[in-house]
Structure formats: C-alpha cells, structure tokens
Design an enzyme around this catalytic site. Sequence first.
Site, PDB file in Angstrom:
ATOM      1  N   ASP A  29       0.853  -1.190   0.000  1.00  0.00           N
ATOM      2  CA  ASP A  29       0.000   0.000   0.000  1.00  0.00           C
ATOM      3  C   ASP A  29       0.891   1.244   0.000  1.00  0.00           C
ATOM      4  O   ASP A  29       1.902   1.299   0.685  1.00  0.00           O
ATOM      5  CB  ASP A  29      -0.906  -0.006   1.241  1.00  0.00           C
ATOM      6  CG  ASP A  29      -2.038   1.002   1.132  1.00  0.00           C
ATOM      7  OD1 ASP A  29      -3.198   0.575   1.044  1.00  0.00           O
ATOM      8  OD2 ASP A  29      -1.760   2.221   1.134  1.00  0.00           O
ATOM      9  N   HIS A  45     -11.396  -6.522 -13.275  1.00  0.00           N
ATOM     10  CA  HIS A  45     -12.029  -5.387 -12.608  1.00  0.00           C
ATOM     11  C   HIS A  45     -13.380  -5.805 -12.037  1.00  0.00           C
ATOM     12  O   HIS A  45     -14.343  -6.011 -12.772  1.00  0.00           O
ATOM     13  CB  HIS A  45     -12.207  -4.201 -13.556  1.00  0.00           C
ATOM     14  CG  HIS A  45     -12.796  -3.010 -12.846  1.00  0.00           C
ATOM     15  ND1 HIS A  45     -12.008  -2.083 -12.193  1.00  0.00           N
ATOM     16  CD2 HIS A  45     -14.065  -2.632 -12.632  1.00  0.00           C
ATOM     17  CE1 HIS A  45     -12.787  -1.173 -11.626  1.00  0.00           C
ATOM     18  NE2 HIS A  45     -14.047  -1.483 -11.876  1.00  0.00           N
ATOM     19  N   ASN A  82     -12.810  -3.080   2.670  1.00  0.00           N
ATOM     20  CA  ASN A  82     -13.689  -1.919   2.786  1.00  0.00           C
ATOM     21  C   ASN A  82     -14.694  -2.021   1.645  1.00  0.00           C
ATOM     22  O   ASN A  82     -14.301  -2.292   0.497  1.00  0.00           O
ATOM     23  CB  ASN A  82     -12.890  -0.618   2.685  1.00  0.00           C
ATOM     24  CG  ASN A  82     -11.984  -0.404   3.883  1.00  0.00           C
ATOM     25  OD1 ASN A  82     -12.339  -0.753   4.998  1.00  0.00           O
ATOM     26  ND2 ASN A  82     -10.814   0.166   3.656  1.00  0.00           N
ATOM     27  N   GLY A  88     -15.729   2.924   3.755  1.00  0.00           N
ATOM     28  CA  GLY A  88     -14.335   3.389   3.705  1.00  0.00           C
ATOM     29  C   GLY A  88     -13.588   3.025   2.437  1.00  0.00           C
ATOM     30  O   GLY A  88     -12.372   3.211   2.352  1.00  0.00           O
ATOM     31  N   HIS A  93     -12.028  -0.936  -7.018  1.00  0.00           N
ATOM     32  CA  HIS A  93     -11.517  -2.162  -7.652  1.00  0.00           C
ATOM     33  C   HIS A  93     -11.183  -3.090  -6.492  1.00  0.00           C
ATOM     34  O   HIS A  93     -10.405  -2.713  -5.595  1.00  0.00           O
ATOM     35  CB  HIS A  93     -10.296  -1.822  -8.524  1.00  0.00           C
ATOM     36  CG  HIS A  93      -9.671  -3.002  -9.209  1.00  0.00           C
ATOM     37  ND1 HIS A  93      -9.409  -3.034 -10.567  1.00  0.00           N
ATOM     38  CD2 HIS A  93      -9.242  -4.184  -8.720  1.00  0.00           C
ATOM     39  CE1 HIS A  93      -8.848  -4.178 -10.882  1.00  0.00           C
ATOM     40  NE2 HIS A  93      -8.734  -4.907  -9.770  1.00  0.00           N
ATOM     41  N   HIS A  95     -10.133  -5.236  -3.568  1.00  0.00           N
ATOM     42  CA  HIS A  95      -8.834  -5.478  -2.930  1.00  0.00           C
ATOM     43  C   HIS A  95      -9.024  -5.846  -1.469  1.00  0.00           C
ATOM     44  O   HIS A  95      -9.947  -5.382  -0.814  1.00  0.00           O
ATOM     45  CB  HIS A  95      -7.913  -4.259  -3.067  1.00  0.00           C
ATOM     46  CG  HIS A  95      -8.507  -2.993  -2.549  1.00  0.00           C
ATOM     47  ND1 HIS A  95      -9.416  -2.250  -3.268  1.00  0.00           N
ATOM     48  CD2 HIS A  95      -8.347  -2.346  -1.364  1.00  0.00           C
ATOM     49  CE1 HIS A  95      -9.775  -1.193  -2.564  1.00  0.00           C
ATOM     50  NE2 HIS A  95      -9.153  -1.229  -1.399  1.00  0.00           N
ATOM     51  N   HIS A  97      -7.043  -5.827   2.172  1.00  0.00           N
ATOM     52  CA  HIS A  97      -5.910  -5.288   2.925  1.00  0.00           C
ATOM     53  C   HIS A  97      -5.341  -6.383   3.837  1.00  0.00           C
ATOM     54  O   HIS A  97      -6.097  -7.004   4.596  1.00  0.00           O
ATOM     55  CB  HIS A  97      -6.355  -4.132   3.821  1.00  0.00           C
ATOM     56  CG  HIS A  97      -6.844  -2.919   3.091  1.00  0.00           C
ATOM     57  ND1 HIS A  97      -6.089  -1.781   2.939  1.00  0.00           N
ATOM     58  CD2 HIS A  97      -8.018  -2.655   2.476  1.00  0.00           C
ATOM     59  CE1 HIS A  97      -6.784  -0.870   2.269  1.00  0.00           C
ATOM     60  NE2 HIS A  97      -7.963  -1.370   1.979  1.00  0.00           N
TER      61      HIS A  97
HETATM   62  P1  5GP Z   1      -9.667   1.396   0.213  1.00  0.00           P
HETATM   63  O1  5GP Z   1      -9.909   2.607   1.067  1.00  0.00           O
HETATM   64  O2  5GP Z   1     -10.260   1.565  -1.173  1.00  0.00           O
HETATM   65  O3  5GP Z   1     -10.080   0.105   0.869  1.00  0.00           O
HETATM   66  O4  5GP Z   1      -8.113   1.257   0.070  1.00  0.00           O
HETATM   67  C1  5GP Z   1      -7.384   1.813  -0.967  1.00  0.00           C
HETATM   68  C2  5GP Z   1      -5.939   1.728  -0.560  1.00  0.00           C
HETATM   69  O5  5GP Z   1      -5.159   1.923  -1.735  1.00  0.00           O
HETATM   70  C3  5GP Z   1      -5.515   2.822   0.436  1.00  0.00           C
HETATM   71  O6  5GP Z   1      -4.973   2.192   1.600  1.00  0.00           O
HETATM   72  C4  5GP Z   1      -4.460   3.640  -0.322  1.00  0.00           C
HETATM   73  O7  5GP Z   1      -3.388   4.023   0.495  1.00  0.00           O
HETATM   74  C5  5GP Z   1      -4.026   2.685  -1.417  1.00  0.00           C
HETATM   75  N1  5GP Z   1      -3.631   3.309  -2.665  1.00  0.00           N
HETATM   76  C6  5GP Z   1      -4.279   4.302  -3.323  1.00  0.00           C
HETATM   77  N2  5GP Z   1      -3.651   4.609  -4.477  1.00  0.00           N
HETATM   78  C7  5GP Z   1      -2.588   3.775  -4.562  1.00  0.00           C
HETATM   79  C8  5GP Z   1      -1.552   3.617  -5.519  1.00  0.00           C
HETATM   80  O8  5GP Z   1      -1.468   4.307  -6.533  1.00  0.00           O
HETATM   81  N3  5GP Z   1      -0.627   2.670  -5.281  1.00  0.00           N
HETATM   82  C9  5GP Z   1      -0.673   1.903  -4.146  1.00  0.00           C
HETATM   83  N4  5GP Z   1       0.300   0.993  -4.000  1.00  0.00           N
HETATM   84  N5  5GP Z   1      -1.641   2.014  -3.221  1.00  0.00           N
HETATM   85  C10 5GP Z   1      -2.582   2.947  -3.419  1.00  0.00           C
HETATM   86 ZN    ZN Z   2     -10.017  -1.767 -12.058  1.00  0.00          ZN
END
Ligand code: 5GP
Ligand code: ZN
Length: 102
Positions: A29, A45, A82, A88, A93, A95, A97
């Site tokens: 991240d 996707h 999330n 959150g 897309h 993912h 954590h």
């Molecule tokens: P979400 O809030 O959608 O569950 O988590 C998205 C995560 O993607 C966040 O923890 C954020 O720091 C991470 N993130 C956003 N943009 C990028 C990116 O360009 N590269 C990487 N490696 N992580 C990203």
């Molecule tokens: Zn995507």
Amino acid sequence: MDCIFCKIANKEIPKELVLENEELIAFDDIHPKTPVHILVVTKAHVASVKELENPELAGDMVMAAKKIAGEKNLDGYKLLFNVGREGGQEIDHLHLHLMGGK
Ligand code: 5GP
Ligand code: ZN
C-alpha cells in the site's frame, strides 16, 4: 476506464509485486497504516464485494494473503475489505488489505 488498480494489473504502471498468479496481484500500500500493509488485488475489474459473484475468488484472495503473511513471518494480522464509500472504500476495484507487523 480510468482505474489505477487495473493499470497496475495490466502493467501500465510498473509496480513491484509481492505476489502474482493467474487471477491476483499483491503489492505494498502506498500509504501503509501498519508496518506491513499489502493489498491483494484481482486482475479482473470487480468494483467491490457488492459486485463480487465468484466465491472462489474471495477464497483465493484470503489464501493469497495468508501465504504472504507466512512469507513475512507475521504471527497475527488483519484482513480487511472496505465496501462502498460508507465502508471506507476509496478505490473501486476489489482489494483485500493485509495489515500487520510490529
Ligand atoms: P480502500 O480505502 O479503497 O479500501 O483502500 C485503498 C488503498 O489503496 C488505500 O490504503 C491507499 O493508500 C491505497 N492506494 C491508493 N492509491 C494507490 C496507488 O497508486 N498505489 C498503491 N500501491 N496504493 C494505493
Ligand atoms: Zn479496475
């Protein structure tokens, strides 16, 4: 479609990968919230868990995270999806954590 995780999955944006197989990639991240903070991301996707229809994919994401956690010698860790803005989710897309480390 302008999706950052699709671009990483398609190698349009170069990124060091922690894991890659037929259906998944994993990478650090960009804003780690824990010493180890890795995202396990589908190559296809899928916008979020709400749009997820394949239970095997969800299982494979958990197993991939578990494999990485083992390689990183994490004793305990958190696995987090999330879902939706109110949940959150910032990147639409799918993912998972993987968060842990001391
Ligand atoms: P979400 O809030 O959608 O569950 O988590 C998205 C995560 O993607 C966040 O923890 C954020 O720091 C991470 N993130 C956003 N943009 C990028 C990116 O360009 N590269 C990487 N490696 N992580 C990203
Ligand atoms: Zn995507």
